[in-house]
Design a protein around this motif. Structure first.
Motif, mmCIF file in Angstrom:
data_model
loop_
_atom_site.group_PDB
_atom_site.id
_atom_site.type_symbol
_atom_site.label_atom_id
_atom_site.label_comp_id
_atom_site.label_asym_id
_atom_site.label_seq_id
_atom_site.Cartn_x
_atom_site.Cartn_y
_atom_site.Cartn_z
ATOM 1 N N PHE A 1 -42.621 -7.690 9.855
ATOM 2 C CA PHE A 1 -43.214 -7.035 8.687
ATOM 3 C C PHE A 1 -44.713 -6.801 8.890
ATOM 4 C CE2 PHE A 1 -39.407 -8.709 6.567
ATOM 5 C CZ PHE A 1 -39.013 -7.596 5.845
ATOM 6 N N LEU A 2 -45.387 -7.792 9.432
ATOM 7 C CA LEU A 2 -46.821 -7.666 9.658
ATOM 8 C C LEU A 2 -47.107 -6.850 10.917
ATOM 9 C CD1 LEU A 2 -47.927 -11.312 8.779
ATOM 10 C CD2 LEU A 2 -47.790 -9.316 7.290
ATOM 11 N N LYS B 1 -45.438 -4.378 12.119
ATOM 12 C CA LYS B 1 -45.187 -2.951 11.900
ATOM 13 C C LYS B 1 -45.981 -2.383 10.727
ATOM 14 C CE LYS B 1 -40.709 -3.013 14.159
ATOM 15 N NZ LYS B 1 -39.269 -2.677 14.074
ATOM 16 N N GLY B 2 -46.853 -3.189 10.166
ATOM 17 C CA GLY B 2 -47.736 -2.690 9.108
ATOM 18 C C GLY B 2 -47.034 -2.301 7.832
ATOM 19 N N CYS B 3 -45.928 -2.968 7.510
ATOM 20 C CA CYS B 3 -45.209 -2.651 6.275
ATOM 21 C C CYS B 3 -46.080 -2.933 5.050
ATOM 22 C CB CYS B 3 -43.939 -3.498 6.174
ATOM 23 S SG CYS B 3 -42.737 -3.198 7.482
ATOM 24 N N LYS B 4 -45.944 -2.106 4.056
ATOM 25 C CA LYS B 4 -46.636 -2.362 2.805
ATOM 26 C C LYS B 4 -45.913 -3.478 2.054
ATOM 27 C CE LYS B 4 -48.889 2.085 2.221
ATOM 28 N NZ LYS B 4 -49.177 3.220 1.319
ATOM 29 N N ILE B 5 -46.716 -4.372 1.500
ATOM 30 C CA ILE B 5 -46.171 -5.540 0.811
ATOM 31 C C ILE B 5 -46.820 -5.657 -0.567
ATOM 32 C CG2 ILE B 5 -45.913 -8.051 0.872
ATOM 33 C CD1 ILE B 5 -46.184 -7.873 3.943
ATOM 34 N N ILE B 6 -45.991 -5.852 -1.576
ATOM 35 C CA ILE B 6 -46.496 -6.116 -2.929
ATOM 36 C C ILE B 6 -46.174 -7.566 -3.260
ATOM 37 C CG2 ILE B 6 -46.294 -5.579 -5.376
ATOM 38 C CD1 ILE B 6 -45.551 -2.728 -4.601
ATOM 39 N N TYR B 7 -47.206 -8.326 -3.550
ATOM 40 C CA TYR B 7 -47.021 -9.729 -3.926
ATOM 41 C C TYR B 7 -47.314 -9.874 -5.413
ATOM 42 C CZ TYR B 7 -47.218 -14.818 -3.906
ATOM 43 O OH TYR B 7 -46.971 -16.142 -4.154
ATOM 44 N N VAL B 8 -46.405 -10.530 -6.130
ATOM 45 C CA VAL B 8 -46.591 -10.756 -7.566
ATOM 46 C C VAL B 8 -46.733 -12.250 -7.806
ATOM 47 C CG1 VAL B 8 -45.663 -10.430 -9.883
ATOM 48 C CG2 VAL B 8 -45.210 -8.717 -8.108
ATOM 49 N N ALA B 9 -47.848 -12.652 -8.401
ATOM 50 C CA ALA B 9 -48.101 -14.059 -8.710
ATOM 51 C C ALA B 9 -48.075 -14.264 -10.221
ATOM 52 C CB ALA B 9 -49.455 -14.481 -8.142
ATOM 53 N N ARG B 10 -47.595 -15.413 -10.623
ATOM 54 C CA ARG B 10 -47.527 -15.765 -12.039
ATOM 55 C C ARG B 10 -48.254 -17.092 -12.267
ATOM 56 N NH1 ARG B 10 -41.874 -16.365 -15.569
ATOM 57 N NH2 ARG B 10 -42.814 -16.151 -17.639
ATOM 58 N N ASN B 11 -48.849 -17.280 -13.412
ATOM 59 C CA ASN B 11 -49.563 -18.525 -13.650
ATOM 60 C C ASN B 11 -48.618 -19.715 -13.469
ATOM 61 O OD1 ASN B 11 -49.041 -20.108 -16.360
ATOM 62 N ND2 ASN B 11 -48.837 -17.940 -16.911
ATOM 63 N N PRO B 12 -49.117 -20.790 -12.892
ATOM 64 C CA PRO B 12 -48.231 -21.874 -12.466
ATOM 65 C C PRO B 12 -47.499 -22.601 -13.574
ATOM 66 C CG PRO B 12 -50.521 -22.566 -12.311
ATOM 67 C CD PRO B 12 -50.529 -21.087 -12.597
ATOM 68 N N LYS B 13 -48.081 -22.674 -14.744
ATOM 69 C CA LYS B 13 -47.429 -23.407 -15.827
ATOM 70 C C LYS B 13 -46.179 -22.683 -16.317
ATOM 71 C CE LYS B 13 -51.710 -25.698 -17.262
ATOM 72 N NZ LYS B 13 -52.710 -25.905 -18.336
ATOM 73 N N ASP B 14 -46.301 -21.388 -16.560
ATOM 74 C CA ASP B 14 -45.122 -20.609 -16.952
ATOM 75 C C ASP B 14 -44.133 -20.512 -15.796
ATOM 76 O OD1 ASP B 14 -45.637 -19.974 -19.644
ATOM 77 O OD2 ASP B 14 -47.020 -18.384 -19.075
ATOM 78 N N ASN B 15 -44.648 -20.427 -14.567
ATOM 79 C CA ASN B 15 -43.777 -20.352 -13.404
ATOM 80 C C ASN B 15 -42.928 -21.618 -13.292
ATOM 81 O OD1 ASN B 15 -44.488 -18.675 -10.273
ATOM 82 N ND2 ASN B 15 -42.582 -19.552 -10.976
ATOM 83 N N LEU B 16 -43.551 -22.765 -13.538
ATOM 84 C CA LEU B 16 -42.844 -24.042 -13.493
ATOM 85 C C LEU B 16 -41.715 -24.071 -14.525
ATOM 86 C CD1 LEU B 16 -44.673 -27.535 -13.537
ATOM 87 C CD2 LEU B 16 -42.424 -27.144 -14.508
ATOM 88 N N VAL B 17 -42.020 -23.705 -15.750
ATOM 89 C CA VAL B 17 -41.018 -23.726 -16.823
ATOM 90 C C VAL B 17 -39.859 -22.782 -16.499
ATOM 91 C CG1 VAL B 17 -40.577 -23.134 -19.245
ATOM 92 C CG2 VAL B 17 -42.621 -24.424 -18.634
ATOM 93 N N SER B 18 -40.182 -21.577 -16.055
ATOM 94 C CA SER B 18 -39.153 -20.592 -15.751
ATOM 95 C C SER B 18 -38.279 -21.037 -14.581
ATOM 96 C CB SER B 18 -39.806 -19.241 -15.440
ATOM 97 O OG SER B 18 -38.829 -18.246 -15.253
ATOM 98 N N TYR B 19 -38.913 -21.606 -13.567
ATOM 99 C CA TYR B 19 -38.179 -22.068 -12.389
ATOM 100 C C TYR B 19 -37.267 -23.241 -12.750
ATOM 101 C CZ TYR B 19 -37.687 -22.442 -7.258
ATOM 102 O OH TYR B 19 -37.228 -22.433 -5.959
ATOM 103 N N TYR B 20 -37.728 -24.104 -13.638
ATOM 104 C CA TYR B 20 -36.911 -25.229 -14.111
ATOM 105 C C TYR B 20 -35.632 -24.728 -14.767
ATOM 106 C CZ TYR B 20 -35.447 -29.018 -17.264
ATOM 107 O OH TYR B 20 -34.721 -29.949 -17.959
ATOM 108 N N HIS B 21 -35.761 -23.756 -15.656
ATOM 109 C CA HIS B 21 -34.580 -23.208 -16.332
ATOM 110 C C HIS B 21 -33.673 -22.470 -15.350
ATOM 111 C CE1 HIS B 21 -35.376 -24.255 -20.507
ATOM 112 N NE2 HIS B 21 -36.655 -24.000 -20.285
ATOM 113 N N PHE B 22 -34.272 -21.820 -14.368
ATOM 114 C CA PHE B 22 -33.474 -21.118 -13.353
ATOM 115 C C PHE B 22 -32.658 -22.124 -12.545
ATOM 116 C CE2 PHE B 22 -33.379 -18.667 -9.180
ATOM 117 C CZ PHE B 22 -32.363 -17.816 -9.588
ATOM 118 N N HIS B 23 -33.237 -23.251 -12.197
ATOM 119 C CA HIS B 23 -32.508 -24.313 -11.505
ATOM 120 C C HIS B 23 -31.337 -24.805 -12.349
ATOM 121 C CE1 HIS B 23 -34.352 -25.773 -7.701
ATOM 122 N NE2 HIS B 23 -35.415 -25.117 -8.130
#
Length: 260
Positions: free
Chosen positions: A83-84, A86-108
């Motif tokens: 990926f790197l 060949k110079g592929c374009k990459i979009i990275y999306v970050a979320r605040n860690p507190k909401d990310n933790l809660v959402s990931y917990y429910h996903f588990h």
């Protein structure tokens, strides 16, 4: 299969799936079993890669048109080199860690393809210690942040996408060298809104069999809000989280918004 570490995590709770370490990062065993194939994956120069820490809002970006769109939760150090190279374009999306933790917990909780998260208190500690699949949130977001000036990476924040969707979509279009008229832009904003995507079987994962993803436990697309962590964190947990965050994020210019 070349695994630097194959130590199995003792979850000490009812397990639904085994996990192993790949180069120090916890992964579900199906990922470990195909790691050579993943690592040697050959990207195409016109591929678009969407990358996030799990449950950081990547589904919103999947509505984008061709070229080929691929998705990963891998930290930057485990990204297949092509990926790197060949110079592929990459979009990275970050979320605040507190909401990310809660959402990931429910996903588990609802996803049988991931280990049982245990109690909220247990999962809170696991998250802080990085003992969750795809590793430490802190290392993940910092790794991609540090790489954004070296490679064609557009670094976005979930909270910005919620607050200013039109501005963020325009940013994506500019990155992709695409032009859209206002009508097309408005349609994208409408169809990629959380409420619409929650109703869309192509995005809400309701087509996945219930024995794998049990939506009666928690829907895949749960709330999508900013600040929901306040309903889960105790005062003591919030203080502990903030103290830990300062230590692990010291020296980075990366900042997050935890409420709107």
């Amino acid at each position: 299969m070349a695994l630097k570490e194959t130590k199995q995590l003792n979850l000490k709770r009812n397990e639904r799936i085994d996990v192993d370490y790949i180069k120090g990062i916890l992964q579900p065993t199906p990922t470990c079993a195909t790691w050579d194939e993943i690592w040697n994956f050959q990207a195409k120069p016109d591929d678009l890669l969407i990358s996030t820490y799990p449950k950081a809002g990547v589904t919103q970006a999947n509505a984008m048109p061709s070229p080929r769109i691929l998705k990963t939760h891998l930290p930057i150090q485990l990204l297949p080199p092509s990926f790197l190279e060949k110079g592929c374009k990459i979009i990275y999306v970050a979320r605040n860690p507190k909401d990310n933790l809660v959402s990931y917990y429910h996903f588990h909780k609802m996803n049988a393809a991931l280990p049982d998260p245990g109690t909220w208190e247990e999962y809170f500690e696991d998250f802080l210690e990085g003992k969750v699949c795809w590793g430490s949130w802190h290392d993940h977001v910092k790794g991609w942040w540090n790489a954004k000036d070296k490679y064609p990476i557009l670094y976005l924040f979930y909270e910005d996408m919620k607050k200013h969707p039109k501005h963020e979509i325009r940013k994506i279009m500019k990155f992709m060298e695409k032009n859209l008229d206002e009508d097309a832009l408005d349609k994208i904003i409408y169809h990629t809104s959380f409420d619409m995507m929650k109703k869309n079987p192509m995005a809400n994962y309701t087509a996945i069999p219930g024995e794998i993803m049990d939506h009666s436990v928690s829907p895949f697309m749960r709330k999508g809000s900013v600040g929901d962590w306040k309903s889960y964190f105790t005062v003591a947990q919030n203080e502990r989280f903030d103290e830990d965050y300062k230590k692990k994020m010291m020296g980075t210019t990366l900042t997050f918004c935890s409420s709107l």
